[in-house]
Design a protein around this motif. Structure first.
Motif, PDB file in Angstrom:
ATOM      1  N   ALA A   1       0.819  -1.236   0.015  1.00  0.00           N
ATOM      2  CA  ALA A   1       0.031  -0.061   0.054  1.00  0.00           C
ATOM      3  C   ALA A   1       0.983   1.276  -0.150  1.00  0.00           C
ATOM      4  N   LEU A   2       0.477   2.139  -0.877  1.00  0.00           N
ATOM      5  CA  LEU A   2       1.252   3.471  -0.822  1.00  0.00           C
ATOM      6  C   LEU A   2       0.351   4.502  -0.149  1.00  0.00           C
ATOM      7  N   HIS A   3       0.746   5.202   0.926  1.00  0.00           N
ATOM      8  CA  HIS A   3      -0.266   6.003   1.441  1.00  0.00           C
ATOM      9  C   HIS A   3      -0.029   7.653   1.176  1.00  0.00           C
ATOM     10  N   ALA A   4      -1.094   8.629   1.523  1.00  0.00           N
ATOM     11  CA  ALA A   4      -1.124   9.634   1.179  1.00  0.00           C
ATOM     12  C   ALA A   4      -0.127  10.530   2.199  1.00  0.00           C
ATOM     13  N   ARG A   5       0.264   9.992   3.196  1.00  0.00           N
ATOM     14  CA  ARG A   5       1.145  10.405   4.149  1.00  0.00           C
ATOM     15  C   ARG A   5       1.821   9.498   5.092  1.00  0.00           C
ATOM     16  N   PRO A   6       3.056   9.734   5.659  1.00  0.00           N
ATOM     17  CA  PRO A   6       3.689   8.821   6.198  1.00  0.00           C
ATOM     18  C   PRO A   6       3.223   8.224   7.583  1.00  0.00           C
ATOM     19  N   ASP A   7       1.882   7.573   7.291  1.00  0.00           N
ATOM     20  CA  ASP A   7       1.284   7.118   8.423  1.00  0.00           C
ATOM     21  C   ASP A   7       0.065   6.123   7.953  1.00  0.00           C
ATOM     22  N   PRO A   8       0.308   4.988   8.645  1.00  0.00           N
ATOM     23  CA  PRO A   8      -0.578   3.816   8.277  1.00  0.00           C
ATOM     24  C   PRO A   8      -2.032   3.993   8.212  1.00  0.00           C
ATOM     25  N   ASN A   9      -2.533   5.100   9.021  1.00  0.00           N
ATOM     26  CA  ASN A   9      -4.010   5.188   8.940  1.00  0.00           C
ATOM     27  C   ASN A   9      -4.506   6.352   7.844  1.00  0.00           C
ATOM     28  N   SER A  10      -3.492   6.884   6.937  1.00  0.00           N
ATOM     29  CA  SER A  10      -3.847   7.772   6.048  1.00  0.00           C
ATOM     30  C   SER A  10      -4.449   6.954   4.834  1.00  0.00           C
ATOM     31  N   ASN A  11      -4.962   7.797   3.872  1.00  0.00           N
ATOM     32  CA  ASN A  11      -5.579   7.082   2.708  1.00  0.00           C
ATOM     33  C   ASN A  11      -4.611   6.336   1.616  1.00  0.00           C
ATOM     34  N   VAL A  12      -4.981   5.090   1.280  1.00  0.00           N
ATOM     35  CA  VAL A  12      -4.158   4.665   0.369  1.00  0.00           C
ATOM     36  C   VAL A  12      -4.242   5.078  -0.953  1.00  0.00           C
ATOM     37  N   THR A  13      -3.265   5.611  -1.639  1.00  0.00           N
ATOM     38  CA  THR A  13      -3.250   6.056  -2.980  1.00  0.00           C
ATOM     39  C   THR A  13      -3.066   5.050  -4.112  1.00  0.00           C
ATOM     40  N   ALA A  14      -2.303   3.876  -3.951  1.00  0.00           N
ATOM     41  CA  ALA A  14      -2.179   2.905  -4.934  1.00  0.00           C
ATOM     42  C   ALA A  14      -1.869   1.392  -4.164  1.00  0.00           C
ATOM     43  N   TYR A  15      -1.716   0.506  -4.766  1.00  0.00           N
ATOM     44  CA  TYR A  15      -1.113  -0.731  -4.423  1.00  0.00           C
ATOM     45  C   TYR A  15       0.095  -1.112  -5.294  1.00  0.00           C
ATOM     46  N   VAL A  16       0.978  -1.450  -4.795  1.00  0.00           N
ATOM     47  CA  VAL A  16       2.300  -1.758  -5.975  1.00  0.00           C
ATOM     48  C   VAL A  16       2.488  -3.363  -5.512  1.00  0.00           C
ATOM     49  N   GLU A  17       2.886  -3.958  -6.877  1.00  0.00           N
ATOM     50  CA  GLU A  17       3.056  -5.300  -6.994  1.00  0.00           C
ATOM     51  C   GLU A  17       4.534  -5.573  -6.323  1.00  0.00           C
ATOM     52  N   ALA A  18       4.809  -6.835  -5.798  1.00  0.00           N
ATOM     53  CA  ALA A  18       6.329  -7.088  -5.683  1.00  0.00           C
ATOM     54  C   ALA A  18       7.007  -7.241  -7.087  1.00  0.00           C
ATOM     55  N   GLY A  19       8.431  -6.722  -6.845  1.00  0.00           N
ATOM     56  CA  GLY A  19       9.070  -6.673  -7.858  1.00  0.00           C
ATOM     57  C   GLY A  19       9.130  -5.386  -8.941  1.00  0.00           C
ATOM     58  N   VAL A  20       8.320  -4.600  -8.401  1.00  0.00           N
ATOM     59  CA  VAL A  20       8.171  -3.238  -9.170  1.00  0.00           C
ATOM     60  C   VAL A  20       9.368  -2.215  -8.728  1.00  0.00           C
ATOM     61  N   ILE A  21      10.008  -1.727  -9.596  1.00  0.00           N
ATOM     62  CA  ILE A  21      11.072  -0.966  -9.510  1.00  0.00           C
ATOM     63  C   ILE A  21      10.309   0.595  -9.325  1.00  0.00           C
ATOM     64  N   ALA A  22      10.617   1.141  -8.232  1.00  0.00           N
ATOM     65  CA  ALA A  22      10.138   2.640  -7.982  1.00  0.00           C
ATOM     66  C   ALA A  22      11.071   3.728  -7.662  1.00  0.00           C
ATOM     67  N   ARG A  23      10.824   4.798  -7.965  1.00  0.00           N
ATOM     68  CA  ARG A  23      11.857   5.839  -7.531  1.00  0.00           C
ATOM     69  C   ARG A  23      11.603   6.235  -6.394  1.00  0.00           C
ATOM     70  N   VAL A  24      12.591   6.510  -5.693  1.00  0.00           N
ATOM     71  CA  VAL A  24      12.658   7.297  -4.161  1.00  0.00           C
ATOM     72  C   VAL A  24      12.942   8.607  -4.226  1.00  0.00           C
ATOM     73  N   ASN A  25      11.686   9.446  -3.645  1.00  0.00           N
ATOM     74  CA  ASN A  25      11.876  10.735  -3.471  1.00  0.00           C
ATOM     75  C   ASN A  25      12.446  11.446  -2.320  1.00  0.00           C
TER      76      ASN A  25
END
Length: 166
Positions: free
Chosen positions: A109-133
């Motif tokens: 789960a990708l969250h709107a804020r660094p908080d597990p209770n915040s809204n989920v913006t997307a779900y990402v599958e294992a193995g996906v390469i993502a850019r770290v901001n």
């Protein structure tokens, strides 16, 4: 009080300094920290047995933006490994300082804020390469294929625990 001989005290002091986070090893060529993370610039990169074109190719990385861990430097060559420990010596021109990670947890789960209770913006599958901001505390802000959000650092490969950056 127990007396510790000078040689033993020196050994204890050296061990303590080597394990200190501020006493991190530096690369002899770039003076950048070792180990550190980079990414593969193109869609293919040869990993050689030694630092030079005369050395045999042991491995070929085939995923653009793959995060790699630099463990050594020699002239224009960097010794790298992937999350499975596979790797070898790669020419520095094939590497980028852009920080990326591989998602290790399926349907992360990708969250709107660094908080597990915040809204989920997307779900990402294992193995996906993502850019770290950004990374802070236990969370990293990622972007992948148009999706953005905060993910738990423990579900990622390509950032070390306690490594914070903007």
């Amino acid at each position: 009080m127990k007396r510790i001989p000078g040689a033993a005290l020196t050994a204890i002091f050296c061990i303590t300094l080597a394990g200190a986070p501020w006493a991190q090893e530096r690369g002899p060529v770039t003076n950048l920290p070792l180990p550190r993370y980079v990414s593969l610039k193109g869609s293919e990169g040869n990993a050689r047995r030694g630092p030079g074109l005369s050395h045999r190719i042991d491995w070929v990385f085939t995923r653009r933006d793959m995060p790699l861990r630099v463990t050594a430097e020699h002239e224009h060559w960097r010794r790298v490994e992937d999350r499975d420990g596979a790797g070898g010596w790669v020419h520095y021109a094939l590497l980028s300082g852009v920080r990326t990670v591989i998602v290790d947890e399926n349907m992360l789960a990708l969250h709107a804020r660094p908080d597990p209770n915040s809204n989920v913006t997307a779900y990402v599958e294992a193995g996906v390469i993502a850019r770290v901001n950004q990374c802070r505390a236990d969370w990293c802000r990622l972007s992948a294929d148009g999706a953005r959000g905060w993910a738990l650092r423990s579900a990622l490969w390509g950032v070390d625990p306690g490594e914070d950056f903007d």
